[in-house]
Write a protein that holds these residues in place. Structure first.
Motif: not given
Length: 585
Positions: A120-142
């Motif tokens: 496990e790593a906080d991937t969204v936190g780690i990659t926030r400064p090095c991506t244009k945008h990022n998402w953590l998806v917790k709902d399959t419908d979305k």
């Protein structure tokens, strides 16, 4: 009800379906526990090809090479934890150079997030400064809509990398698939049309300027072939000189009559002095980075500065400009051409004639001249011969980072956009080899050459296995000086020639290394053998590791020392002062 059920699928199946819906043909990746459901879905289809890399950093660089050479977004798939953290360098590289990527990372199940679970790593936190945008998806419908948004964000406006973090339970769960045409993406609509009054003001400046220059960057290439064509038309019609950043090479042809060559720290004498002395600078899709500007206070001190960029945050960020135009380069150029033609195609002919006379005087300095040798291969000569023997072929060039990169930019000519792939903003050693594989996957019948230094190339040498497995006949053209060449050059400049850890004592036998992976290995050290060796490399139907043993202490000129203005360049003639440190005084 039957129609509704047809749209139900697992999260893993949604990933594959969305890739198909966006026309993705290739994805680069490396499996792990947190992405096994997606890999299972990939296994059960034949439309999307998966390229198994040997390291996740290389997966991102391959996707970058694919994207840069095609204009399409590159895609990669990595697992959680170290898979995602290994991708960070590539993501940052893509962000700096505005490369559109869609990266999928696995994540521990949602109920385990925050427990320090295995991998496990906080991937969204780690990659926030090095991506244009990022998402953590917790709902399959979305999930499907998020993927569609990701492709939109990555490719709209100023391109860049995006990342979607996918918990394993979301991949297993069933949900409703949203079609791309019904996905909500209207909340991100970058402005593409420039303000027409500002464009008209630009035309007025074009009509009167006595010493103009076009300064172009990667944004012209990112805008598409139309932007390059429109820019060529405007440059040739006005007769204005044009220069480019490292990332913009190929947007205007190197054989074009108005071409000054690259500008910047290792740019050409005439390009840098034109930038310093111009009265009108028209920046098209470049960001005024420090490799270009030199000392900011003295950058192009007497010019009226125009900046056309789709990214509003880039304007006035470093260099204050007189005329900002926010918009897509292609749209702005289209409007500028229409207005300029309608107003009578006027330019300051007298001023331009004097300006070109001055530029021709600067060209007589022959800033790329070097002392050749019949005993040792000079790196400049090696690239001159590579250019001569490959320029008429269907050729793509990637590079690693260092002296060889600058020499490649100086001595190789590019007639079209999307033929030159290099790490500009981040300067990532290890970029070129995997990028060349990505380019070759996109253009299987083309000649793809990675110009490398032995130190940079070793950083991702494990991808030899990828090239072998997927039959990519990439050519690795290594200028081997047994040194970290640019580091050594700066140690000459700033540290009295104290070469602290800038040489290699334990290099492999590159020919044997090549053969161990089923490649062809070629080694050459005598200048008279160089042409035959290059032709052997070109004609071999498979991957080649070309070990070109070159002069060990050759320096790359011209060079603007750090903190100096454009008109204080060091040339090869200054080599003695350079090596003594006197050039800094």
């Amino acid at each position: 009800m039957e129609k509704d059920m047809a749209r139900q699928m697992t999260g893993a199946e949604m990933v594959v379906q969305a890739l198909k819906d966006h026309g993705v043909e290739v994805i680069f990746g490396y499996p792990g526990g947190a992405v096994l459901p997606i890999y299972d879905a990939i296994f059960q289809q034949n439309e999307i090809k998966h390229i198994l890399v040997r390291h996740e950093q290389a997966a991102i660089h391959m996707a970058e090479g694919y994207a840069r050479s095609t204009g399409k977004p590159g895609c990669a798939l990595v697992t959680s934890g170290p898979g995602a953290t290994n991708a960070v360098t590539g993501l940052t590289d893509a962000l700096m150079d505005s490369i559109p990527l869609v990266v999928f990372s696995g994540q521990v199940p949602t109920f385990m997030i925050g427990t320090d679970g295995f991998q496990e790593a906080d991937t969204v936190g780690i990659t926030r400064p090095c991506t244009k945008h990022n998402w953590l998806v917790k709902d399959t419908d979305k999930l499907a809509e998020t993927i569609h948004q990701a492709f939109h964000v990555a490719t709209s406006g100023r391109p860049g990398p995006v990342l979607i973090d996918l918990p394993k339970d979301v991949q297993f769960a069933n949900g409703r698939y949203t079609e791309p045409k019904t996905a909500r993406v209207d909340h991100y609509q970058p402005k593409v049309k420039g303000d027409i009054e500002a464009v008209t003001k630009l035309v007025e400046l074009i009509e009167t300027a006595a010493k103009p220059v076009f300064y172009t960057g990667g944004g012209v290439i990112n805008s598409g072939t139309a932007a390059s064509q429109l820019m060529r038309e405007l440059v040739d019609a006005t007769g204005f000189p044009i220069t480019s950043t490292l990332m913009g090479l190929g947007a205007y042809p190197a054989s074009g009559k108005n071409w000054l060559g690259m500008l910047g720290m290792h740019g050409l004498y005439e390009a840098n002095l034109a930038m310093h002395g111009c009265d009108l600078m028209i920046n098209l899709g470049a960001r005024f980075d420090d490799r270009i500007t030199g000392r900011i206070a003295d950058f192009s001190p007497k010019s009226t500065k125009v900046h056309v960029d789709i990214d509003a945050s880039s304007i006035n960020k470093i260099i204050p400009v007189d005329l900002p135009i926010v918009g897509d380069v292609a749209h702005v150029l289209e409007d500028a051409l229409k207005i300029w033609k309608a107003r009578g195609r006027k330019v300051n002919k007298e001023g331009l004639a004097k300006w070109w006379a001055q530029i021709e005087e600067w060209k007589k300095v022959r800033c790329l001249a070097f002392t050749n040798s019949d005993k040792v291969i000079k790196p400049q000569y090696a690239l001159q011969r590579l250019e001569a023997l490959t320029k008429d072929r269907d050729r793509y060039i990637t590079t690693e980072v260092g002296q060889h990169q600058m020499w490649a930019a100086q001595f190789l000519g590019f007639e079209a956009p999307n033929r030159w792939m290099t790490s500009g903003g981040l300067g990532t050693m290890g970029y070129g080899f995997p990028a060349s594989i990505g380019v070759q996957i996109a253009h299987p019948d083309a000649l793809v050459i990675n110009v490398a230094g032995e130190a940079s190339w070793l950083m991702n040498m494990q991808e030899m296995g990828t090239a072998t497995q997927f039959c990519t006949p990439v050519k690795q053209f290594i200028l081997n000086n047994e040194r970290l060449g640019m580091v050594r050059q700066w140690q000459d400049l700033l540290h009295g020639g104290r070469y602290s850890h800038s040489w290699s004592d334990s290099l492999p036998d590159f020919v044997k290394l090549a053969e161990s992976f089923g490649w062809k290995g070629i080694s050459v050290s005598d200048p008279k053998d160089l042409d035959d060796a290059i032709m052997e490399m070109i004609n071999y139907d498979g991957p080649v590791l070309f070990d070109c043993l070159v002069e060990k202490h050759e320096n790359c000129f011209p060079m603007i020392p750090s903190g100096k203005p454009h008109n204080e360049m060091l040339l090869a003639a200054d080599a003695a002062a350079f090596s003594s440190g006197a050039a800094l005084v």
